[in-house]
Motif scaffolding. Structure first.
Motif, PDB file in Angstrom:
ATOM      1  N   LEU A  24       0.827  -1.209   0.000  1.00  0.00           N
ATOM      2  CA  LEU A  24       0.000   0.000   0.000  1.00  0.00           C
ATOM      3  C   LEU A  24       0.861   1.258   0.000  1.00  0.00           C
ATOM      4  O   LEU A  24       0.560   2.240  -0.683  1.00  0.00           O
ATOM      5  CB  LEU A  24      -0.918   0.003   1.225  1.00  0.00           C
ATOM      6  N   LYS A  25       1.946   1.223   0.767  1.00  0.00           N
ATOM      7  CA  LYS A  25       2.819   2.392   0.869  1.00  0.00           C
ATOM      8  C   LYS A  25       3.549   2.657  -0.444  1.00  0.00           C
ATOM      9  O   LYS A  25       3.603   3.798  -0.929  1.00  0.00           O
ATOM     10  CB  LYS A  25       3.836   2.187   1.992  1.00  0.00           C
ATOM     11  N   LYS A  26       4.098   1.603  -1.033  1.00  0.00           N
ATOM     12  CA  LYS A  26       4.889   1.748  -2.255  1.00  0.00           C
ATOM     13  C   LYS A  26       4.033   2.184  -3.438  1.00  0.00           C
ATOM     14  O   LYS A  26       4.425   3.064  -4.213  1.00  0.00           O
ATOM     15  CB  LYS A  26       5.587   0.428  -2.576  1.00  0.00           C
ATOM     16  N   ASN A  27       2.868   1.576  -3.574  1.00  0.00           N
ATOM     17  CA  ASN A  27       2.046   1.819  -4.760  1.00  0.00           C
ATOM     18  C   ASN A  27       1.094   3.000  -4.627  1.00  0.00           C
ATOM     19  O   ASN A  27       0.750   3.635  -5.631  1.00  0.00           O
ATOM     20  CB  ASN A  27       1.241   0.560  -5.096  1.00  0.00           C
ATOM     21  N   PHE A  28       0.676   3.302  -3.385  1.00  0.00           N
ATOM     22  CA  PHE A  28      -0.358   4.327  -3.223  1.00  0.00           C
ATOM     23  C   PHE A  28      -0.047   5.356  -2.141  1.00  0.00           C
ATOM     24  O   PHE A  28      -0.878   6.208  -1.846  1.00  0.00           O
ATOM     25  CB  PHE A  28      -1.705   3.660  -2.927  1.00  0.00           C
ATOM     26  N   GLY A  29       1.141   5.274  -1.529  1.00  0.00           N
ATOM     27  CA  GLY A  29       1.565   6.286  -0.572  1.00  0.00           C
ATOM     28  C   GLY A  29       0.852   6.280   0.764  1.00  0.00           C
ATOM     29  O   GLY A  29       0.782   7.312   1.439  1.00  0.00           O
ATOM     30  N   PHE A  30       0.328   5.136   1.185  1.00  0.00           N
ATOM     31  CA  PHE A  30      -0.386   5.065   2.458  1.00  0.00           C
ATOM     32  C   PHE A  30       0.561   5.190   3.648  1.00  0.00           C
ATOM     33  O   PHE A  30       1.655   4.626   3.651  1.00  0.00           O
ATOM     34  CB  PHE A  30      -1.144   3.740   2.574  1.00  0.00           C
ATOM     35  N   ASP A  31       0.117   5.924   4.662  1.00  0.00           N
ATOM     36  CA  ASP A  31       0.804   5.996   5.944  1.00  0.00           C
ATOM     37  C   ASP A  31       0.108   5.034   6.900  1.00  0.00           C
ATOM     38  O   ASP A  31      -1.103   4.822   6.799  1.00  0.00           O
ATOM     39  CB  ASP A  31       0.755   7.422   6.489  1.00  0.00           C
ATOM     40  N   ILE A  32       0.855   4.468   7.843  1.00  0.00           N
ATOM     41  CA  ILE A  32       0.307   3.448   8.728  1.00  0.00           C
ATOM     42  C   ILE A  32      -0.073   4.021  10.091  1.00  0.00           C
ATOM     43  O   ILE A  32       0.613   4.889  10.633  1.00  0.00           O
ATOM     44  CB  ILE A  32       1.311   2.283   8.915  1.00  0.00           C
ATOM     45  N   VAL A  33      -1.186   3.540  10.625  1.00  0.00           N
ATOM     46  CA  VAL A  33      -1.576   3.783  12.019  1.00  0.00           C
ATOM     47  C   VAL A  33      -1.646   2.401  12.669  1.00  0.00           C
ATOM     48  O   VAL A  33      -2.644   1.689  12.524  1.00  0.00           O
ATOM     49  CB  VAL A  33      -2.936   4.500  12.119  1.00  0.00           C
ATOM     50  N   PRO A  34      -0.576   1.961  13.348  1.00  0.00           N
ATOM     51  CA  PRO A  34      -0.549   0.604  13.905  1.00  0.00           C
ATOM     52  C   PRO A  34      -1.250   0.531  15.263  1.00  0.00           C
ATOM     53  O   PRO A  34      -0.970   1.320  16.163  1.00  0.00           O
ATOM     54  CB  PRO A  34       0.947   0.311  14.039  1.00  0.00           C
ATOM     55  N   LEU A  35      -2.149  -0.424  15.394  1.00  0.00           N
ATOM     56  CA  LEU A  35      -2.903  -0.604  16.641  1.00  0.00           C
ATOM     57  C   LEU A  35      -2.780  -2.050  17.100  1.00  0.00           C
ATOM     58  O   LEU A  35      -3.116  -2.976  16.357  1.00  0.00           O
ATOM     59  CB  LEU A  35      -4.378  -0.254  16.433  1.00  0.00           C
ATOM     60  N   TYR A  36      -2.302  -2.235  18.327  1.00  0.00           N
ATOM     61  CA  TYR A  36      -2.233  -3.575  18.911  1.00  0.00           C
ATOM     62  C   TYR A  36      -3.422  -3.759  19.848  1.00  0.00           C
ATOM     63  O   TYR A  36      -3.650  -2.956  20.754  1.00  0.00           O
ATOM     64  CB  TYR A  36      -0.930  -3.774  19.689  1.00  0.00           C
ATOM     65  N   ILE A  37      -4.177  -4.834  19.623  1.00  0.00           N
ATOM     66  CA  ILE A  37      -5.322  -5.160  20.474  1.00  0.00           C
ATOM     67  C   ILE A  37      -4.863  -6.171  21.515  1.00  0.00           C
ATOM     68  O   ILE A  37      -4.607  -7.335  21.200  1.00  0.00           O
ATOM     69  CB  ILE A  37      -6.486  -5.728  19.651  1.00  0.00           C
ATOM     70  N   ARG A  38      -4.756  -5.716  22.731  1.00  0.00           N
ATOM     71  CA  ARG A  38      -4.250  -6.558  23.813  1.00  0.00           C
ATOM     72  C   ARG A  38      -5.359  -7.473  24.324  1.00  0.00           C
ATOM     73  O   ARG A  38      -6.467  -7.025  24.628  1.00  0.00           O
ATOM     74  CB  ARG A  38      -3.732  -5.678  24.951  1.00  0.00           C
ATOM     75  N   ASP A  39      -5.049  -8.755  24.407  1.00  0.00           N
ATOM     76  CA  ASP A  39      -6.022  -9.739  24.873  1.00  0.00           C
ATOM     77  C   ASP A  39      -5.924  -9.859  26.389  1.00  0.00           C
ATOM     78  O   ASP A  39      -4.925 -10.332  26.923  1.00  0.00           O
ATOM     79  CB  ASP A  39      -5.744 -11.094  24.221  1.00  0.00           C
ATOM     80  N   ILE A  40      -6.966  -9.419  27.086  1.00  0.00           N
ATOM     81  CA  ILE A  40      -6.962  -9.533  28.550  1.00  0.00           C
ATOM     82  C   ILE A  40      -7.994 -10.548  29.010  1.00  0.00           C
ATOM     83  O   ILE A  40      -8.275 -10.682  30.192  1.00  0.00           O
ATOM     84  CB  ILE A  40      -7.235  -8.178  29.225  1.00  0.00           C
ATOM     85  N   THR A  41      -8.582 -11.265  28.056  1.00  0.00           N
ATOM     86  CA  THR A  41      -9.614 -12.237  28.399  1.00  0.00           C
ATOM     87  C   THR A  41      -8.988 -13.465  29.039  1.00  0.00           C
ATOM     88  O   THR A  41      -8.101 -14.090  28.481  1.00  0.00           O
ATOM     89  CB  THR A  41     -10.388 -12.673  27.141  1.00  0.00           C
ATOM     90  N   TYR A  42      -9.442 -13.787  30.212  1.00  0.00           N
ATOM     91  CA  TYR A  42      -8.990 -15.028  30.846  1.00  0.00           C
ATOM     92  C   TYR A  42     -10.129 -15.598  31.670  1.00  0.00           C
ATOM     93  O   TYR A  42     -10.633 -14.948  32.580  1.00  0.00           O
ATOM     94  CB  TYR A  42      -7.775 -14.810  31.747  1.00  0.00           C
ATOM     95  N   ARG A  43     -10.549 -16.781  31.339  1.00  0.00           N
ATOM     96  CA  ARG A  43     -11.637 -17.432  32.058  1.00  0.00           C
ATOM     97  C   ARG A  43     -11.061 -18.486  32.995  1.00  0.00           C
ATOM     98  O   ARG A  43     -10.334 -19.380  32.576  1.00  0.00           O
ATOM     99  CB  ARG A  43     -12.609 -18.084  31.072  1.00  0.00           C
ATOM    100  N   THR A  44     -11.394 -18.391  34.254  1.00  0.00           N
ATOM    101  CA  THR A  44     -10.837 -19.283  35.254  1.00  0.00           C
ATOM    102  C   THR A  44     -11.497 -20.651  35.188  1.00  0.00           C
ATOM    103  O   THR A  44     -12.712 -20.763  35.352  1.00  0.00           O
ATOM    104  CB  THR A  44     -11.061 -18.708  36.668  1.00  0.00           C
TER     105      THR A  44
END
Length: 253
Positions: A24-44
């Motif tokens: 996307l960056k090379k062909n169309f000049g897109f800039d990235i907004v990186p988002l990490y989704i942290r998994d906090i789900t834990y079932r006892t």
């Protein structure tokens, strides 16, 4: 500058995601907004004590911390000097808010279609690219069409989003659509793109043949899944089955 919101999670295929972003960056000049989704789900589990449960939660947090560090290192490896946003308990509404300043969202589809993934497909108001196994490429594009409004909208948004593209030819695949006139072909022609219509039908073809043809593409354009042609025409789940049965990146606009 156009921006793409890129979602990361634990066990994500980082090379797949980064190679697709660089396309996307090379062909169309897109800039990235990186988002990490942290998994906090834990079932006892029933047999666990509170002490054991706490230990398991700590272990899960350590795993997530290591995963976040890996993503940061990969961003550095690919010379991307962007802050990695990290959020927990991410909902579809959270993604909707972040998309207010982005043009596109890109995420990797896991082996299972979890609730957040399916909810995103229903409520997104920006185009989405779904990755699975193959890096994004614009070399061989196919459109899955019933000539309805939703696929017309997806194709129109695709053309406008990737305006600098040199796409000249695309395949337009249909299932049980024996129309005298396919208006999508006219839209493509007006935009300088030649669309080759390839008809599949339940009398002469199998759904596996249909998937196989799609799988040969480098990118598949589809309409929104919420009330799509596939839910009505094939098995009431084929729109989702396409996501589960092909390894090709999918664009939904």
């Amino acid at each position: 500058m156009k921006k793409v919101l890129v979602l990361f999670k634990n066990n994500a295929d980082l090379d797949l995601i980064m190679k697709s972003y660089l396309c996307l960056k090379k062909n169309f000049g897109f800039d990235i907004v990186p988002l990490y989704i942290r998994d906090i789900t834990y079932r006892t589990p029933i047999r666990e004590t509170l002490v054991n449960s706490g230990s398991a939660t700590e272990l899960l947090n350590e795993i997530e911390d290591e995963s976040i560090l890996k993503v940061k290192k990969v961003l550095q490896t690919y010379n991307i000097n962007k802050e990695l946003l990290v959020q927990s308990e991410v909902s579809a509404e959270t993604i909707k808010t972040l998309l207010k300043t982005a043009d596109l969202i890109m995420l990797e589809q896991g082996l299972s279609l979890n609730e957040l993934f399916l909810e995103l497909l229903k409520i997104l108001y920006r185009p989405v690219i779904i990755l699975r196994n193959k890096p994004l490429s614009f070399d061989n594009i196919s459109i899955v069409s019933n000539d309805g409004v939703k696929i017309n909208k997806s194709v129109y948004n695709f053309i406008n989003l990737f305006t600098s593209s040199t796409i000249e030819n695309v395949h337009v695949l249909t299932w049980n659509c024996d129309y005298e006139k396919h208006y999508l072909l006219e839209l493509l022609k007006n935009k300088g793109i030649n669309g080759e219509l390839i008809n599949f039908n339940s009398k002469d073809d199998t759904i596996k043949n249909f998937y196989f043809a799609l799988g040969k593409s480098s990118l598949v354009i589809m309409g929104n899944l919420s009330r799509s042609f596939f839910f009505e025409k094939i098995t009431n789940r084929t729109g989702l089955n396409i996501l589960e049965n092909i390894n090709t990146p999918i664009f939904i606009g």
